[in-house]
Scaffold this active site. Structure first.
Site, PDB file in Angstrom:
ATOM      1  N   TYR A 141      24.290 163.058  32.484  1.00  0.00           N
ATOM      2  CA  TYR A 141      24.179 164.523  32.459  1.00  0.00           C
ATOM      3  C   TYR A 141      22.852 165.013  33.029  1.00  0.00           C
ATOM      4  O   TYR A 141      22.512 166.187  32.884  1.00  0.00           O
ATOM      5  CB  TYR A 141      24.324 165.039  31.023  1.00  0.00           C
ATOM      6  CG  TYR A 141      25.703 164.886  30.444  1.00  0.00           C
ATOM      7  CD1 TYR A 141      26.255 163.625  30.263  1.00  0.00           C
ATOM      8  CD2 TYR A 141      26.455 165.985  30.053  1.00  0.00           C
ATOM      9  CE1 TYR A 141      27.512 163.463  29.711  1.00  0.00           C
ATOM     10  CE2 TYR A 141      27.721 165.831  29.505  1.00  0.00           C
ATOM     11  CZ  TYR A 141      28.237 164.563  29.337  1.00  0.00           C
ATOM     12  OH  TYR A 141      29.484 164.411  28.791  1.00  0.00           O
ATOM     13  N   LYS A 202      27.358 149.688  27.757  1.00  0.00           N
ATOM     14  CA  LYS A 202      28.179 148.845  28.636  1.00  0.00           C
ATOM     15  C   LYS A 202      27.195 148.043  29.486  1.00  0.00           C
ATOM     16  O   LYS A 202      27.250 148.056  30.719  1.00  0.00           O
ATOM     17  CB  LYS A 202      29.093 149.759  29.480  1.00  0.00           C
ATOM     18  CG  LYS A 202      30.127 149.048  30.316  1.00  0.00           C
ATOM     19  CD  LYS A 202      31.314 148.572  29.530  1.00  0.00           C
ATOM     20  CE  LYS A 202      32.269 147.799  30.415  1.00  0.00           C
ATOM     21  NZ  LYS A 202      33.459 147.321  29.713  1.00  0.00           N
ATOM     22  N   ASP A 235      33.915 150.483  25.472  1.00  0.00           N
ATOM     23  CA  ASP A 235      35.381 150.391  25.537  1.00  0.00           C
ATOM     24  C   ASP A 235      35.936 149.635  24.327  1.00  0.00           C
ATOM     25  O   ASP A 235      36.854 150.110  23.654  1.00  0.00           O
ATOM     26  CB  ASP A 235      35.844 149.748  26.856  1.00  0.00           C
ATOM     27  CG  ASP A 235      35.099 148.461  27.183  1.00  0.00           C
ATOM     28  OD1 ASP A 235      34.045 148.197  26.569  1.00  0.00           O
ATOM     29  OD2 ASP A 235      35.571 147.712  28.063  1.00  0.00           O
ATOM     30  N   ASP A 259      29.227 161.529  23.893  1.00  0.00           N
ATOM     31  CA  ASP A 259      30.137 162.665  23.973  1.00  0.00           C
ATOM     32  C   ASP A 259      31.571 162.202  23.689  1.00  0.00           C
ATOM     33  O   ASP A 259      32.292 162.786  22.867  1.00  0.00           O
ATOM     34  CB  ASP A 259      30.028 163.257  25.394  1.00  0.00           C
ATOM     35  CG  ASP A 259      30.706 164.601  25.519  1.00  0.00           C
ATOM     36  OD1 ASP A 259      31.114 165.164  24.488  1.00  0.00           O
ATOM     37  OD2 ASP A 259      30.819 165.093  26.662  1.00  0.00           O
TER      38      ASP A 259
HETATM   39 MG    MG Z   1      32.356 166.971  24.193  1.00  0.00          MG
END
Ligand code: MG
Ligand code: NAI
Length: 364
Positions: A141, A202, A235, A259
């Site tokens: 982000y 990851k 994952d 998120d």
């Molecule tokens: Mg969200």
């Protein structure tokens, strides 16, 4: 003069409905606060070319913290065409106000409690109690994106693998950015007698950025010997969360994973109507439900205000109003447990404001 000044930012759609609900509860608590309304959202994009006008940023600077509802965002292709004609094709670019606020006020902590309140018919399993700490200012982000990619970037070693017509979004993790969210997660665990902190990553594939996050996690974990350090690939964590939710306690994650994971966790404890978010920095904080503006329900006072009421509780904690926070939490617990007042998502037909009133009535 009131003890606290709180920026009040309903935004779009159901943002207004749920903030009206929060007001009912805060009024009953008797918080000595002045609520200062601020402009934010799609309307201000369309009419001013900025969904987060400068006057709103100033308002926030002049207040202790903010309560925020939700905003409507649309893809950039649509955004330009919804500007008033005088502003169209003048180079205005839509950027998410909430992401801008997080970065501008350096609200690096995103704390999302996911607790299965006993008796909530929407619980995936009773007893789930997970707190997600999401890094809130960097990672994917960071806003460092290229499309088209400038020619000079192709001079960098490694870029020969990238086709000329590709788009690039850079993931930016800094040692400082990783360390401060990880420390926050461990400090929370220590203060709240939590047993385990799981680092979400990851790092086996995204070696540079996630590798740094995991390295910092392992370093910082050493300062908290009483807490079990754990780590998981993002994952596999998704399937383990569903299979063994009780194995998880506190999660700490870089921005995007945080998120995603927090929506998954929210769904395990009742869905978006229960997902609350505290965005906290060293000097300012903003509290919000994690859901969006749900345009189809706008103004119908139908949606569940509990996420926003939990966000208000976190605001009380931030302000140091610990007793008020505790009694609000207890009131939420009682209303859910009794099961008499339920909004549509919980299978009932109470309105947003009836739910808020039921919670307010439990506050002594
Ligand atoms: Mg969200
Ligand atoms: P959304 O979260 O607004 O709503 C999706 C669905 O979830 C709703 O239709 C409703 O069925 C349910 N829902 C949401 N809040 C609820 C509540 N409090 N109680 C009960 N049910 C609830 O997500 P959607 O439809 O993808 O996005 C709508 C707009 O909101 C978009 O413009 C999007 O960009 C924006 N958005 C804004 C966010 C923010 O302001 N932080 C976050 C997510 C989306």
């Amino acid at each position: 003069m009131a003890k606290y000044r709180i920026a009040w930012l309903p935004g779009d759609g159901i943002g207004k409905d749920v903030l009206d609900a929060a007001k009912i509860v805060l009024a009953k608590i008797g918080l000595d606060a002045e609520y200062l309304p601020g402009d934010i959202g799609w309307e201000f994009w369309c009419t001013e070319g900025d969904p987060l006008p400068k006057r709103t940023i100033q308002l926030m600077k002049d207040t202790d913290c903010a309560m925020f509802g939700a905003i409507t965002s649309k893809p950039s292709t649509i955004a330009n065409s919804e500007l008033i004609p005088e502003l169209q094709n003048k180079g205005y670019v839509y950027r998410s106000p909430i992401v801008r606020i997080r970065q501008k006020f350096d609200l690096y902590i995103c704390k999302r409690p996911c607790r299965a309140y006993p008796g909530n018919p929407l619980n995936y399993k009773e007893g789930i109690d997970i707190v997600v700490f999401r890094e809130n200012t960097e990672g994917l982000y960071a806003g460092v994106e290229f499309f088209p990619i400038p020619d000079e970037m192709f001079n960098i070693k490694g870029m020969e693998k990238v086709p000329k017509d590709a788009a690039i979004s850079l993931k930016v993790n800094t040692p400082k950015g990783c360390a401060r969210i990880i420390k926050t997660a461990f400090e929370f665990a220590r203060a709240n007698n939590r047993k385990k902190v799981t680092c979400v990553h990851k790092a086996n594939v995204v070696r540079a950025t996630d590798g740094l996050f995991l390295k910092k996690f392992n370093e910082i974990a050493k300062d908290y010997p009483e807490i079990e350090p754990d780590n998981a690939n993002v994952d596999s964590l998704c399937q383990w969360l569903l299979k063994r939710p009780f194995n998880y306690d506190v999660l700490v994650a870089p921005n995007l994973y945080g998120d995603i994971i927090s929506d998954l966790c929210a769904q395990m404890v009742g869905g978006l109507g229960f997902g609350a978010s505290a965005n906290i920095g060293d000097d300012y904080a903003l509290f919000e439900p994690t859901h969006g503006s749900a345009p189809k329900y706008a103004g119908q006072y139908k949606v569940n205000p509990i996420a926003t009421i939990i966000a208000s509780r976190m605001m009380l904690e931030y302000l140091g109003e610990v007793d008020a926070a505790r009694s609000l939490e207890k009131a939420v617990e009682e209303v859910i447990k009794e099961g008499r007042v339920r909004t549509y998502d919980m299978g009932g037909n109470a309105t947003t404001l009836e739910m808020a009133q039921a919670i307010a009535d439990k506050i002594s």
